[in-house]
Design an enzyme around this catalytic site. Structure first.
Site: not given
Lengths: 533, 135
Positions: A113, A116, A348
């Protein structure tokens, strides 16, 4: 629901002659019946040709009626019936001869096509569906629904525009209007056709909100250059982006198509679009599961463990980390690609986290496994806890993405309590530290501590120490329990950081003080919800 | 690596009998260390210091004036304003609250700068030598 009528005839004729596939033709005729698009390709082709031949036969215009149940039956049963149902309106007698002609034509290769590029042709067929499902199944994901996303090459938008202009021209000649907005979008039609097939093969429904995404990227190398003319016509739409390979992204192309004038478009692009030799190619078929979030609280019992991996110049400074010890097992169970660890503040390396622990959340990216019961989570929690004595987790549970926000709230707004072991140079007696217990809401001015100044901006922070409770140990040591505002640097409050945190324990006691040990006693956030651990 | 500049142990100002009268951060007509402003993580806008850049001038009651030099190449992060109001802490706590300035060298120069400094031991040897040669 619309059907093909007389007024559609010129469009059908024109598009069929110029190399457009039946489904695209239906789109341009604004046919909104999903069922029709799902009919097999051969049948659609046959019936369109029927429709064209029938212009002398009938006075009634309807030849392509799709309102009747038979076609709905096609959709529900998902079989290859086609011909008989569609032509029930009376062209039946002509089938034999027409059939022969059509079959002859169909035996030759199906032309790709020109609008598409095969998307509504080859890529709607069972073979492609099988290919996609094979990929999905081999990727071994857990999912209960899927969303199918398709990336189309930008040239399709250009060709769509060309086809529309062609049709508009033709309709114009006949004095008929054509509404652009009623034309069915390619992606929409594609999804009408492929969703039911995918759904059937995978055994789960299609759902736009699904977390499991199957994505296909289509490309058509043959026509890749077709967008180029847009760059000369609308240069400001195409800004070179460093991280993108091509400047001709779909968005940029669409923007340019909106801007360009019809005349300019027709000057540079063939109308009708040329018929390509090849189909599109499905470049990648990928699966991705939306992230899942696991939350909990962790305790840290080691004074030698960083929260995140400590690596300098590629060299790991300390073995392991809180995040790795927790995530390791989650990654294995959820089979995720990667994780993001975040917590409500952090401590820490040399600080322990006691009490109920610190809230954390881990985002597991692209997990293969997502179904876990509360029991499973408990088991996972036990596994983590058995694997290390440096950390322990509790309240391990699945949460939503919004949970992260709640946790971060805690980081900035909620109080924390600590226990500090403090040393003083000059001797202290019990009376000397008793007054600390009475101090409430002590305001501190803390300049950015020197120990983090190399990576933080210089600023002064106002923080509050809500309460304190002292425990005398000996002439040079005492333990201090404090409840403070979020973001208070405790170590600096004790030793003063060269006088840059004021007031500090040293200044309050009129001595030189230093901190020997620090523990987090509690992080006062009531999230995640406590479970019966 | 953050560097804190303080008076060395053997500095005259820290010897007995000296009283500090004032600390002045205005080192030239156009430059005052007090005007140093840094912004952001990378400390943009900081005054750049070379080894011999003066940080401040300290006057003592016996009329002497001492210039304190940076000794470190890098960006000036902050100067200690506490010693302006309370010069006594310079002498009472020269290595902590009485610090002079904070300097941040360039990341690449960090290692070479550290290597160019004296260790505690090396410093004590220097002082010893000084003592021996003067006696």
């Amino acid at each position: 629901m619309s059907s093909l009528t007389e007024k559609d005839r010129p469009i059908v004729q024109l598009l069929l002659n110029t190399g457009t596939c039946p489904r695209c033709i239906l789109r341009f005729c604004c046919v909104g019946s999903q069922a029709l698009y799902r009919c097999p390709y051969k049948d659609l082709m046959k019936d369109l040709k029927e429709f064209l031949k029938n212009n002398q036969e009938k006075e009634d215009t309807v030849c392509f009626d799709v309102v009747d149940p038979p076609c709905k039956r096609i959709r529900l049963e998902h079989t290859e019936e086609g011909p008989d149902e569609l032509n029930h309106n009376g062209a039946l007698q002509q089938i034999p001869s027409v059939n022969n002609e059509n079959t002859a034509m169909e035996n030759s290769a199906v032309k790709v096509c020109n609008v598409c590029l095969g998307i509504l042709q080859e890529f709607c067929e069972a073979d492609f569906v099988k290919k996609v499902c094979q990929k999905v199944n081999s990727a071994d994901y857990q999912f209960t629904s899927f969303v199918f996303s398709v990336s189309l090459p930008p040239q399709l938008s250009v060709r769509e525009r060309a086809a529309w202009l062609l049709v508009k021209q033709e309709m114009g000649k006949l004095g008929l209007p054509l509404a652009k907005d009623d034309i069915v979008q390619l992606k929409e039609a594609y999804k009408w056709i492929i969703h039911p097939q995918l759904s059937e093969e995978l055994g789960v429904p299609a759902d736009g909100k699904s977390l499991f995404e199957v994505s296909v990227v289509f490309a058509h190398p043959e026509t890749e250059e077709e967008c180029r003319f847009l760059a000369t016509a609308c240069p400001d739409c195409f800004k070179p982006a460093k991280n993108k390979q091509s400047v001709f992204t779909r968005m940029a192309v669409i923007k340019a198509l909106e801007k360009i004038k019809e005349e300019d478009f027709l000057k540079h692009f063939p109308c009708p679009p040329s018929s390509p030799k090849n189909l599109c190619v499905a470049l990648e078929i990928q699966c991705n599961n939306g992230a899942v979030f696991v939350a909990g609280r962790y305790n840290k019992y080691s004074r030698n463990l960083p929260q995140t991996p400590w690596i300098i110049d590629g060299e790991r400074k300390l073995e392991s980390s809180v995040e790795e010890l927790i995530s390791e097992h989650l990654m294995a169970e959820f089979k995720a690609d990667s994780f993001n660890f975040s917590s409500s503040g952090r401590e820490d390396v040399d600080v322990r986290t006691l009490g109920n622990g610190r809230p954390f959340a881990i985002e597991l990216v692209n997990p293969r496994r997502i179904h876990f019961t509360a029991e499973d989570m408990k088991g996972l929690q036990q596994t983590i806890n058995n694997s290390s004595d440096k950390i322990q987790v509790r309240d391990l549970q699945l949460v939503t993405r919004s949970a992260i926000g709640r946790m971060k709230e805690g980081e900035e707004e909620k109080t924390k309590t600590y226990s500090a072991l403090i040393w003083t140079d000059k001797a202290i007696q019990r009376e000397d530290i008793a007054f600390l217990d009475d101090i409430k809401e002590l305001k501190l001015d803390q300049k950015t501590p020197l120990r983090v100044l190399h990576r933080r901006p210089l600023a002064v922070r106002c923080r509050i120490i809500h309460t304190m409770r002292s425990e005398y140990i000996d002439e040079h040591h005492f333990r201090l329990h404090l409840k403070t505002q979020a973001g208070t640097y405790i170590k600096e409050f004790v030793h003063g950081d060269f006088g840059r945190t004021k007031p500090n324990i040293g200044s309050l006691l009129n001595r030189t003080a230093d901190i020997l040990e620090l523990d987090v006693e509690s992080v006062d956030v009531d999230w995640p919800p406590a479970l019966d651990n | 690596r953050i560097c804190v500049i303080t008076l060395a142990e053997a500095h005259p100002l820290l010897q007995n009998g000296k009283t500090i009268t004032s600390v002045n951060y205005q080192i030239s007509a156009s430059c005052s260390r007090l005007q140093n402003k840094v912004s952001g993580k990378s400390k943009r806008g900081a005054q750049f210091l070379t080894e011999l850049a003066p940080l401040c001038r300290i006057s003592s009651s016996d009329g002497e004036e001492y210039t304190i030099y940076s000794c470190i190449r890098g960006r000036l992060i902050e100067v200690n304003e506490n010693i302006l109001n309370n010069p006594a802490i310079l002498q009472e706590k020269p290595s902590t609250e009485g610090y002079i300035a904070v300097v941040l060298p360039k990341f690449e120069e960090s290692k070479s700068i550290t290597q160019g400094l004296l260790t505690r031991k090396e410093y004590e040897e220097v002082l010893l030598k000084r003592l021996n040669s003067s006696s």
